[in-house]
Design an enzyme around this catalytic site. Structure first.
Site, PDB file in Angstrom:
ATOM      1  N   ASN A 145      -0.553 -81.528 -20.908  1.00 25.14           N
ATOM      2  CA  ASN A 145      -1.915 -81.929 -20.538  1.00 25.14           C
ATOM      3  C   ASN A 145      -2.893 -80.934 -21.152  1.00 25.14           C
ATOM      4  OD1 ASN A 145      -4.275 -82.641 -19.272  1.00 25.14           O
ATOM      5  ND2 ASN A 145      -3.611 -82.079 -17.206  1.00 25.14           N
ATOM      6  N   TRP A 146      -3.545 -81.358 -22.238  1.00 25.15           N
ATOM      7  CA  TRP A 146      -4.434 -80.442 -22.964  1.00 25.15           C
ATOM      8  C   TRP A 146      -5.807 -80.316 -22.302  1.00 25.15           C
ATOM      9  CZ3 TRP A 146      -3.194 -81.906 -28.805  1.00 25.15           C
ATOM     10  CH2 TRP A 146      -1.904 -81.467 -29.095  1.00 25.15           C
ATOM     11  N   LYS A 147      -6.014 -81.060 -21.214  1.00 26.66           N
ATOM     12  CA  LYS A 147      -7.271 -80.981 -20.444  1.00 26.66           C
ATOM     13  C   LYS A 147      -8.472 -80.995 -21.390  1.00 26.66           C
ATOM     14  CE  LYS A 147      -4.785 -78.700 -16.733  1.00 26.66           C
ATOM     15  NZ  LYS A 147      -4.819 -77.813 -15.574  1.00 26.66           N
ATOM     16  N   GLY A 177      -0.075 -77.546 -18.344  1.00 29.87           N
ATOM     17  CA  GLY A 177      -1.455 -77.465 -18.812  1.00 29.87           C
ATOM     18  C   GLY A 177      -1.622 -76.367 -19.838  1.00 29.87           C
ATOM     19  N   SER A 205       1.461 -73.893 -13.377  1.00 29.41           N
ATOM     20  CA  SER A 205       1.828 -72.593 -13.958  1.00 29.41           C
ATOM     21  C   SER A 205       3.213 -72.586 -14.600  1.00 29.41           C
ATOM     22  CB  SER A 205       1.724 -71.486 -12.901  1.00 29.41           C
ATOM     23  OG  SER A 205       0.394 -71.346 -12.471  1.00 29.41           O
ATOM     24  N   HIS A 224      -4.939 -86.533 -10.920  1.00 27.46           N
ATOM     25  CA  HIS A 224      -4.783 -85.095 -11.181  1.00 27.46           C
ATOM     26  C   HIS A 224      -5.699 -84.310 -10.243  1.00 27.46           C
ATOM     27  CE1 HIS A 224      -4.988 -81.201 -13.113  1.00 27.46           C
ATOM     28  NE2 HIS A 224      -3.820 -81.500 -13.641  1.00 27.46           N
ATOM     29  N   GLU A 229       2.226 -81.472  -8.049  1.00 32.87           N
ATOM     30  CA  GLU A 229       1.486 -80.323  -8.555  1.00 32.87           C
ATOM     31  C   GLU A 229       0.723 -79.676  -7.402  1.00 32.87           C
ATOM     32  OE1 GLU A 229       0.649 -80.546 -13.018  1.00 32.87           O
ATOM     33  OE2 GLU A 229      -0.927 -81.659 -12.029  1.00 32.87           O
ATOM     34  N   GLY A 283      -6.861 -70.704 -10.492  1.00 34.69           N
ATOM     35  CA  GLY A 283      -6.744 -69.269 -10.230  1.00 34.69           C
ATOM     36  C   GLY A 283      -5.458 -68.951  -9.491  1.00 34.69           C
ATOM     37  N   GLU A 289      -7.578 -81.838 -10.615  1.00 31.98           N
ATOM     38  CA  GLU A 289      -8.936 -81.524 -11.104  1.00 31.98           C
ATOM     39  C   GLU A 289      -9.838 -82.745 -10.980  1.00 31.98           C
ATOM     40  OE1 GLU A 289      -7.558 -79.843 -14.783  1.00 31.98           O
ATOM     41  OE2 GLU A 289      -6.728 -78.193 -13.609  1.00 31.98           O
TER      42      GLU A 289
HETATM   43  P1  PGA Z   1      -1.214 -75.456 -15.604  1.00 33.05           P
HETATM   44  O1  PGA Z   1      -1.765 -76.913 -15.285  1.00 33.05           O
HETATM   45  O2  PGA Z   1       0.087 -75.624 -16.331  1.00 33.05           O
HETATM   46  O3  PGA Z   1      -2.279 -74.844 -16.480  1.00 33.05           O
HETATM   47  O4  PGA Z   1      -1.048 -74.753 -14.299  1.00 33.05           O
HETATM   48  C1  PGA Z   1      -0.905 -77.934 -14.874  1.00 33.05           C
HETATM   49  C2  PGA Z   1      -1.717 -79.169 -14.651  1.00 33.05           C
HETATM   50  O5  PGA Z   1      -2.849 -79.073 -14.182  1.00 33.05           O
HETATM   51  O6  PGA Z   1      -1.234 -80.279 -14.931  1.00 33.05           O
END
Ligand code: PGA
Length: 249
Positions: A7-9, A229, A208, A92, A163, A172, A94
């Protein structure tokens, strides 16, 4: 075979996305891992062109539920499918916590994705507060119930990504979800999913994940793959992640 979903966000420009796809292809040796890249919508067709015939799938990071029409600023599941996506992330954290998308919106997007012929990857996860308040299972149950209820899931493909919000790097995260904890909760999620479908729903872990710890998650029987991510946005790290997962039978 295990899945790696990258997931390149909103980390990369269009040019950076294309360059990363090219660098990855140049360094990748073929293996068994099923890789899907989720670029930004703007980069999607260009990344698709680079990855064409590589066996790597493309997905959208989010979608609007309506297929077409007067929805300023929206990108529908139908448009993503038209642009070459096979998957889309739905729910997701976010989208839920930054953009205020609730469980009902997630349900509509899930249905829209299925209607467009995409494979939705339903993301679920509890916050730190919910975890500490003993509400983890309650929250996950509600997310599953609202997203999956009143849908005829027979013959429909979808995935679930667990997640925990508190373990996502962008929030964070100060602690990773321990593999044993992931194993426990995945077992529980799988038993919950039995109420909705008899099909084997691939279950991913995200939060993470790095090249260093990916094997500790992806090698667990209840984990069919990982959703990654930040660590997926550098060519060397992405190659290392996929190679590490290739080593798992
Ligand atoms: P992260 O994000 O690997 O940067 O923790 C995972 C995600 O949000 O899918």
């Amino acid at each position: 075979m295990k899945y790696v979903m990258a997931n390149w966000k909103m980390y990369l420009t269009v040019d950076e996305s294309v360059a990363l796809a090219e660098q990855f292809l140049a360094k990748r040796v073929s293996g068994t891992t099923e890789l899907t890249i989720f670029p930004s919508s703007l980069a999607l067709t260009l990344v698709r062109n680079v990855l064409n015939a590589s066996g790597i799938s493309i997905g959208g990071q989010s979608c609007s539920w309506a297929p077409r029409g007067a929805y300023t600023g929206a990108v529908s599941a139908e448009l993503l499918a038209d642009a070459g996506a096979s998957y889309v992330l739905v729910g997701h954290s976010e989208r839920r916590h930054i953009f205020g998308e609730g469980d009902t919106t997630v349900h509509k997007k899930f249905v829209g994705a299925l209607d467009a012929g995409l494979i939705p990857v339903l993301c679920i996860g509890e916050t730190q507060e919910e975890k500490e308040g003993g509400k983890r299972e309650y929250r996950l149950k509600k997310q599953l119930f609202t997203a999956l209820s009143e849908i005829d899931l027979i013959g429909k493909k979808f995935m679930v990504a667990y997640e925990p919000v508190w373990a996502i790097a962008s929030s964070g995260a100060s602690e990773a979800c321990l593999p044993a904890d992931v194993d426990d909760i995945h077992g529980w999620i799988r038993s919950e999913l039995a109420a909705y479908t008899s099909a084997a729903v691939p279950l991913l872990y995200g939060g993470s994940v790095t090249p260093e710890n990916v094997v500790s998650y992806a090698s667990i029987d209840t984990v069919d793959g990982v959703l990654v991510g930040s660590a997926s946005t550098h060519a060397d790290a992405l190659v290392a992640l996929v190679r590490a997962v290739d080593t798992i039978a």
